[in-house]
Scaffold this motif. Structure first.
Motif, mmCIF file in Angstrom:
data_model
loop_
_atom_site.group_PDB
_atom_site.id
_atom_site.type_symbol
_atom_site.label_atom_id
_atom_site.label_comp_id
_atom_site.label_asym_id
_atom_site.label_seq_id
_atom_site.Cartn_x
_atom_site.Cartn_y
_atom_site.Cartn_z
ATOM 1 N N GLY A 130 0.788 -1.224 0.000
ATOM 2 C CA GLY A 130 0.000 0.000 0.000
ATOM 3 C C GLY A 130 0.817 1.270 0.000
ATOM 4 N N LEU A 131 2.154 1.142 0.064
ATOM 5 C CA LEU A 131 3.017 2.314 0.117
ATOM 6 C C LEU A 131 2.734 3.242 -1.057
ATOM 7 C CD1 LEU A 131 5.443 3.711 1.501
ATOM 8 C CD2 LEU A 131 6.910 2.456 -0.092
ATOM 9 N N GLY A 132 2.547 4.520 -0.771
ATOM 10 C CA GLY A 132 2.293 5.515 -1.810
ATOM 11 C C GLY A 132 0.834 5.836 -2.003
ATOM 12 N N SER A 133 -0.057 5.059 -1.355
ATOM 13 C CA SER A 133 -1.490 5.295 -1.521
ATOM 14 C C SER A 133 -2.113 5.965 -0.301
ATOM 15 C CB SER A 133 -2.213 3.966 -1.792
ATOM 16 O OG SER A 133 -2.074 3.083 -0.691
ATOM 17 N N GLU A 134 -1.282 6.325 0.683
ATOM 18 C CA GLU A 134 -1.795 6.887 1.931
ATOM 19 C C GLU A 134 -2.479 8.234 1.731
ATOM 20 O OE1 GLU A 134 1.369 6.000 1.324
ATOM 21 O OE2 GLU A 134 2.355 5.138 3.072
ATOM 22 N N LEU A 135 -2.132 8.920 0.642
ATOM 23 C CA LEU A 135 -2.707 10.231 0.346
ATOM 24 C C LEU A 135 -3.699 10.164 -0.803
ATOM 25 C CD1 LEU A 135 0.566 12.365 0.564
ATOM 26 C CD2 LEU A 135 -0.973 11.659 2.399
ATOM 27 N N GLY A 136 -4.077 8.952 -1.191
ATOM 28 C CA GLY A 136 -4.994 8.754 -2.311
ATOM 29 C C GLY A 136 -4.265 8.214 -3.525
ATOM 30 N N SER A 137 -4.995 7.490 -4.365
ATOM 31 C CA SER A 137 -4.412 6.917 -5.575
ATOM 32 C C SER A 137 -5.349 7.155 -6.753
ATOM 33 C CB SER A 137 -4.181 5.409 -5.399
ATOM 34 O OG SER A 137 -5.347 4.670 -5.732
ATOM 35 N N PRO A 138 -4.855 7.018 -7.988
ATOM 36 C CA PRO A 138 -5.726 7.200 -9.166
ATOM 37 C C PRO A 138 -6.889 6.221 -9.202
ATOM 38 C CG PRO A 138 -3.405 7.156 -9.804
ATOM 39 C CD PRO A 138 -3.475 6.711 -8.379
ATOM 40 N N TYR A 139 -6.799 5.128 -8.441
ATOM 41 C CA TYR A 139 -7.830 4.096 -8.482
ATOM 42 C C TYR A 139 -8.892 4.284 -7.403
ATOM 43 C CZ TYR A 139 -4.003 2.257 -11.241
ATOM 44 O OH TYR A 139 -2.994 2.129 -12.161
ATOM 45 N N ASP A 140 -8.825 5.392 -6.686
ATOM 46 C CA ASP A 140 -9.889 5.705 -5.726
ATOM 47 C C ASP A 140 -11.119 6.275 -6.422
ATOM 48 O OD1 ASP A 140 -8.491 4.872 -3.480
ATOM 49 O OD2 ASP A 140 -7.528 6.819 -3.199
ATOM 50 N N ALA A 141 -10.981 6.624 -7.699
ATOM 51 C CA ALA A 141 -12.112 7.123 -8.483
ATOM 52 C C ALA A 141 -12.832 5.957 -9.155
ATOM 53 C CB ALA A 141 -11.627 8.121 -9.533
ATOM 54 N N TRP A 142 -14.102 6.195 -9.502
ATOM 55 C CA TRP A 142 -14.932 5.182 -10.153
ATOM 56 C C TRP A 142 -14.949 5.437 -11.660
ATOM 57 C CZ3 TRP A 142 -17.454 1.516 -6.962
ATOM 58 C CH2 TRP A 142 -17.315 1.744 -5.594
ATOM 59 N N PHE A 143 -14.569 4.425 -12.433
ATOM 60 C CA PHE A 143 -14.551 4.567 -13.893
ATOM 61 C C PHE A 143 -14.393 3.190 -14.528
ATOM 62 C CE2 PHE A 143 -10.234 4.905 -12.323
ATOM 63 C CZ PHE A 143 -9.474 4.142 -13.197
ATOM 64 N N GLU A 144 -14.968 3.063 -15.692
ATOM 65 C CA GLU A 144 -14.798 1.830 -16.449
ATOM 66 C C GLU A 144 -13.324 1.657 -16.790
ATOM 67 O OE1 GLU A 144 -16.030 -0.142 -20.768
ATOM 68 O OE2 GLU A 144 -16.937 1.751 -20.101
ATOM 69 N N GLY A 145 -12.821 0.479 -16.527
ATOM 70 C CA GLY A 145 -11.411 0.227 -16.794
ATOM 71 C C GLY A 145 -10.536 0.332 -15.561
ATOM 72 N N ASN A 146 -11.128 0.649 -14.397
ATOM 73 C CA ASN A 146 -10.340 0.645 -13.171
ATOM 74 C C ASN A 146 -9.754 -0.757 -12.995
ATOM 75 O OD1 ASN A 146 -9.474 0.562 -10.404
ATOM 76 N ND2 ASN A 146 -10.886 2.226 -9.918
#
Length: 541
Positions: free
Chosen positions: A487-503
């Motif tokens: 999980g390192l690097g995701s503590e402040l949010g990641s591009p995959y926290d959004a909802w979208f086709e292709g996640n």
């Protein structure tokens, strides 16, 4: 210089709250491939907040800001950064926020503030800033105004505020303080806002001055005077009741392995979030533990303060804009309807489109579309360098200008085309430019109403007042991961926290409902019967 090793998250005691977060920064060119983790602290107060959403009007609100430059008696104290005076010597070294740190430099900071809030409010808030051209020297050395690090004595910060404004009033009696709404003290030196203990193992400058917004409740508490009405100026006809305390720079020389190096950071993000506090927004990080709570998806989280090394924060979140009266959400009640959602930042006038889906009488979801490059034309930045205004264009993230790095931008940044370029992205991939998607916020008004006045809206990770439904399902925001943790690097949010086709996250099913991870249940665990699905690919709409 030796590589700075990753250091576990620590919690530092601060004034009325705690703040510590990890970000990825490049400390020197030799470390560009290493990206060491560095911890930051920011002093905040637990002053009462009061959000009163205003009715939208065709006439924008105007906030007039007055700033002064304050330095101290010259000293050679090794416990503080610098000698107590502003750095007024031009440099040939390419730096973020380079000297001379004179009135023109601070005018650039206010110009950034004006541009940020004009754009993110879609013209509903106009900031007009003014800097006093002369410096004001206080009666003591810098260390005399530095509060105790353990929070046992905050009076020196109040003394700084009172003496600064009284001296400004005495030296320049023609200042009409009643013309202004918000007040800033830019002081000489560096803010005590970086956790050098975690970085170096010790704090070489413990007597630097921390940055904070001080409203009247905080000023009263620090002075131990519950009836104090504010700093009297203009022969007592005006009382100054708010002050933002900010340093001339966050860039400093650090030593590790016996060699000096420069840690470069801008103050734009710190200035914008401090002004957000003036507007009445509460902090949306966890003010008890100091950890991030909404990640780099809004203004009032620690993750945004040093986005792009402090150059610029992302747009405020949907809840922040609604709370400030900048947007009115569209409530969805009918079943089986298809909605179209333009990205924040596409409008130049009018409201950002935000949808509201009720859960019960006190809880609801807010839905917004966020995109790093909604115009599909890359990022344009306006920078002042050596007195010249220049425009720089980036078609995508690149070395020195990416999600966690801003070192490639030197000079004074006064404007950017897309503030949401500061959303989480992945360097070197299409995700860097395509970052964003549909954000789903879970709002709990019971929590907000109960905790707003003490600035603890997001202190309970299990029941936050403003929570992001992280689409990757792992609830990483606010965690503290070791260097070998996935999980390192995701503590402040990641591009995959959004909802979208292709996640690409394995558990992601492109639907948000009672059985998804995360799910659409209420904070009490009851089924909401809300189902949102069939998200399109990331895009401007």
């Amino acid at each position: 210089m030796n590589v700075v090793q990753a250091i576990p998250l620590r919690v530092l005691k601060r004034y009325g709250g705690l703040l510590l977060f990890l970000t990825q920064l490049v400390v020197s060119p030799s470390l560009q491939s290493q990206q060491p983790r560095i911890a930051f602290t920011r002093t905040v107060s637990s002053a009462a907040h009061s959000i009163q959403p205003r009715s939208l009007s065709s006439v924008p609100d105007t906030v007039r800001v007055f700033a002064i430059m304050v330095d101290f008696q010259e000293d050679t104290d090794p416990r503080t950064t610098g000698n107590g005076r502003f750095n007024l010597q031009p440099t040939n070294v390419r730096l973020i926020d380079p000297p001379p740190h004179d009135s023109a430099y601070f005018a650039y900071k206010l110009q950034f503030l004006e541009n940020y809030f004009r754009k993110t409010s879609n013209g509903k808030l106009i900031v007009k800033g003014e800097v006093l051209g002369s410096r004001i020297t206080l009666s003591k050395a810098m260390s005399a105004y530095s509060p105790a690090k353990d929070g046992s004595n905050d009076r020196p910060l109040a003394d700084l505020v009172v003496e600064s404004w009284r001296r400004a009033d005495s030296l320049y009696p023609s200042i009409q303080f009643d013309r202004y709404h918000a007040f800033i003290i830019f002081h000489a030196g560096v803010g005590r806002d970086v956790d050098l203990v975690s970085l170096l193992g010790f704090d070489p400058t413990p007597s630097d001055i921390p940055s904070l917004y001080m409203g009247l409740p905080t000023l009263r508490r620090f002075l131990n005077d519950p009836s104090y009405a504010g700093v009297p100026v203009n022969n007592g006809a005006v009382r100054i009741t708010n002050t933002m305390i900010l340093p001339e720079t966050e860039t400093r020389i650090i030593e590790s392995g016996g060699r000096p190096d420069t840690l470069q950071l801008g103050i734009n993000g710190l200035l914008a979030s401090s002004f957000g506090s003036f507007l009445g927004l509460p902090d949306l990080f966890d003010t008890k533990t100091g950890r991030s709570a909404i990640g780099q998806f809004g203004l009032m989280d620690v993750a945004s303060i040093f986005a792009f090394e402090g150059l610029f924060p992302p747009e405020p979140s949907a809840w922040e804009k609604i709370a400030l009266g900048w947007a009115t959400p569209v409530t969805l009640t009918a079943a089986s309807q298809s909605i179209s959602l333009p990205a924040v930042g596409l409008t130049t006038t009018g409201d950002d489109v935000i949808y509201k889906v009720p859960i019960n009488s006190r809880e609801y979801f807010l839905i917004e579309n966020r995109n790093r490059d909604p115009h599909r034309n890359g990022q344009r930045l306006t920078v002042v360098e050596s007195g010249q205004i220049i425009t720089r264009h980036f078609s995508k993230d690149t070395t020195g200008f990416s999600f966690g790095r801003g070192r490639g931008i030197t000079g004074n940044l006064i404007d950017v085309e897309d503030f949401d370029w500061a959303l989480p992205g992945l360097f070197g991939t299409n995700e860097a430019t395509e970052g964003g998607g549909i954000l789903i916020w879970h709002i709990d008004e019971d929590v907000i109403n109960r905790k707003l006045s003490v600035n603890e809206v997001n202190t309970d990770p299990a029941r936050r007042g403003v929570a992001l439904e992280e689409a990757d399902g792992s609830l990483d925001i606010g965690q503290s991961y070791g260097i070998f943790n996935a999980g390192l690097g995701s503590e402040l949010g990641s591009p995959y926290d959004a909802w979208f086709e292709g996640n690409p996250i394995e558990i992601y099913k492109n639907v948000f409902d009672d059985t998804s991870i995360p799910n659409s249940k209420s904070n009490t665990g009851s089924r909401s019967l809300v189902s949102i699905g069939n998200f399109s690919r990331r895009g401007p709409t």
